[in-house]
Every structure is written in C-alpha cells, then in structure tokens.
Design an enzyme around this catalytic site. Structure first.
Site, mmCIF file in Angstrom:
data_model
loop_
_atom_site.group_PDB
_atom_site.id
_atom_site.type_symbol
_atom_site.label_atom_id
_atom_site.label_comp_id
_atom_site.label_asym_id
_atom_site.label_seq_id
_atom_site.Cartn_x
_atom_site.Cartn_y
_atom_site.Cartn_z
ATOM 1 N N GLN A 19 0.842 -1.094 0.029
ATOM 2 C CA GLN A 19 0.175 0.086 -0.126
ATOM 3 C C GLN A 19 1.012 1.108 -0.095
ATOM 4 O O GLN A 19 0.488 2.284 -0.095
ATOM 5 C CB GLN A 19 -1.040 -0.073 1.144
ATOM 6 C CG GLN A 19 -1.868 -1.156 1.292
ATOM 7 C CD GLN A 19 -2.588 -1.108 2.624
ATOM 8 O OE1 GLN A 19 -1.988 -1.958 3.503
ATOM 9 N NE2 GLN A 19 -3.590 -0.361 2.962
ATOM 10 N N HIS B 64 -0.963 1.452 -4.651
ATOM 11 C CA HIS B 64 -1.299 2.931 -4.484
ATOM 12 C C HIS B 64 -0.453 3.923 -5.277
ATOM 13 O O HIS B 64 -0.516 5.066 -5.181
ATOM 14 C CB HIS B 64 -1.378 3.292 -3.032
ATOM 15 C CG HIS B 64 -2.515 2.685 -2.331
ATOM 16 N ND1 HIS B 64 -2.465 2.853 -0.895
ATOM 17 C CD2 HIS B 64 -3.714 2.341 -2.735
ATOM 18 C CE1 HIS B 64 -3.557 2.119 -0.527
ATOM 19 N NE2 HIS B 64 -4.305 1.773 -1.638
ATOM 20 N N CYS C 11 2.184 13.631 -16.686
ATOM 21 C CA CYS C 11 0.967 14.554 -17.279
ATOM 22 C C CYS C 11 -0.352 14.387 -17.076
ATOM 23 O O CYS C 11 -0.540 12.990 -17.506
ATOM 24 C CB CYS C 11 1.567 15.288 -18.664
ATOM 25 S SG CYS C 11 0.433 16.464 -19.274
ATOM 26 N N THR D 8 -0.034 -3.613 8.382
ATOM 27 C CA THR D 8 -1.131 -3.141 7.571
ATOM 28 C C THR D 8 -2.443 -3.232 8.598
ATOM 29 O O THR D 8 -2.291 -4.405 8.986
ATOM 30 C CB THR D 8 -1.496 -3.398 6.222
ATOM 31 O OG1 THR D 8 -2.523 -3.078 5.735
ATOM 32 C CG2 THR D 8 -1.347 -5.032 6.025
#
Length: 253
Positions: A109, A127, A135, A198
């Site tokens: 994560q 993530h 861009c 986590t």
C-alpha cells in the site's frame, strides 16, 4: 505458543517455501522514520487542514482537478517526510529472500518506493509511487528524487497541463494492471502469505489473506495490533516488522 516458538515455526516453513506473497502497509516503513497515521502513506493527524478540508478531501482526485494547489501542498508535505527515508531491515530481508532464491512478490500500500530501493523486483505498488510523475493530458512522465525543485503545482514541459504523482488519491479507482498482477500471483499459488504492518481495513488488502486461509496456505501476520485478518492468521507475531523479519532471517541463516 510464545514468540520464539512462533518465529521458529514460521522460519521452518519459510525455508521450504518456493513462492511467498508479502502484503505490506505503513507499519513496515515505521523503522525508516515514516509515520503510520492518516493521509496517503501516513502523515496527517489533524481534523481539518488549514483550508478547512479533511485530509481525505484535500488529497482527493476531485480536489486535484478543482484546486490542484491544495492537493499539491499536502503531497509535498508527504514527499518531504519520505524524501530521506531509507529501507530498513524489514525491506532488506524481503529483498534478501528473493536473492536467496525464493520467488517473492510484494503487494504494498506504500508509496515510498522503499521495497524497490531495497532490491525487491516483483513489487505491486497498488497505491502508486510518489516520485513517479506524469502529465494529466499527454504522455509525458518522469521520475524525480524530490519535489524541492518543482514549482507547485507543476506544469508539463511539453503541453503545460497539470502534472501529478502516479498515486491513487482518495476517490480514485485502483489501477487495473496492478490488481491483475495480484490475481496472477494468487493464481500461481503462493506457499505462504504474510501481512505486515497494515491495518487490513481495505478489502483488497484483507482478501488475499482470507483467500489463502480458505485454500490452506500458511498465513502470517506481523503487526503489534489486532486487525480484521488476525483471526485468519496461522501465525501471529505482535511485534514490529524490522525486528521480526531480522529474527526470521537469522533463523533461516
């Protein structure tokens, strides 16, 4: 079973494992000096930002498009925290296992990039990675060492559109390619699944552990606290990640 006996049992199985999946969260980077509380990757603990938004609102996809200066302000705060962090023994032991010959996949994560810095090659960054910029209009992308030299919010040098980190902000969808990579890892049949540092609150983080438990695959949780996957772990070690993985490595040696 006491901690030493649990470590012995986990190390014995790990020594025989051919394929291992490590699921990691902010807790694995705690010994690198990174916080484990709120925000993308952990940073913010106030109720509201200076602008009067929750941190989830400030670090959201809609906010980035409507008020990019606000989102970039807090992304820059996170980046300053991550900038000088280095892999700790937890990251290094996972990479050492791969170098030892075990087929290791890391599903993380975290957006700090520390697993890759440590040398792990098969890393699913669900993530994203904070220093990977792209861009929002054209195909421009780049990897930067820090945000310190960027004018915020940054503009694309090719088309002048907004540039953003390749991270999943609040309210945005998970990257399909990375989720498919996780499914391929599960289809290959890991011999062990570790959940490390986590809280396992997101379904896509908890479900691989629950699936492994149903399949009879050994599950290990390394976390000082109790999480939703704790009842499904064959082995639980309620200590920090770096000390625990170092203790496992010494047993493997």
């Amino acid at each position: 079973m006491d901690t030493a006996a649990t470590l012995d049992a986990v190390a014995e199985e790990l020594a025989e494992a051919r394929r291992v999946l490590f699921i990691t969260g902010a807790g694995i980077s705690a010994d690198s000096g990174l916080p484990t509380y709120r925000g993308v990757g952990g940073l913010y603990e106030e109720d509201l930002t200076a602008e009067g938004f929750s941190i989830e609102e400030a670090l959201s996809g809609p906010m980035l498009h409507q008020h990019p200066q606000i989102t970039w302000k807090y992304l820059a705060q996170i980046e300053r925290t991550c900038r000088d962090a280095r892999p700790n023994r937890a990251h290094q032991v996972i990479a050492d296992l791969e170098r030892r010959g075990t087929a290791v996949t890391v599903f993380t994560q975290n957006i700090d990039g520390l697993h890759r810095q440590a040398g792990s090659s098969d890393v699913i960054e669900i993530h994203g990675r904070l220093h990977h910029l792209h861009c929002t209009r054209c195909s421009y992308e780049t990897e930067v060492d820090s945000f310190s030299d960027l004018e915020l919010p940054p503009a694309c040098p090719r088309c002048n559109a907004l540039v953003r980190p390749r991270v999943v902000l609040f309210g945005e969808s998970l990257p399909q390619m990375e989720m498919e990579q996780l499914l391929r890892t599960l289809d290959a049949g890991p011999d062990m699944v570790f959940s490390i540092g986590t809280s396992s609150l997101f379904p896509y983080v908890a479900e691989p552990v629950l699936w492994a438990s149903e399949q009879g695959i050994t599950t290990v949780e390394i976390n000082p606290g109790t999480t939703p996957v704790s009842p499904f772990a064959d082995h639980r070690i309620t200590q920090g990640a770096a000390a625990t993985l170092e203790a496992l490595w010494q047993r493997l040696r």
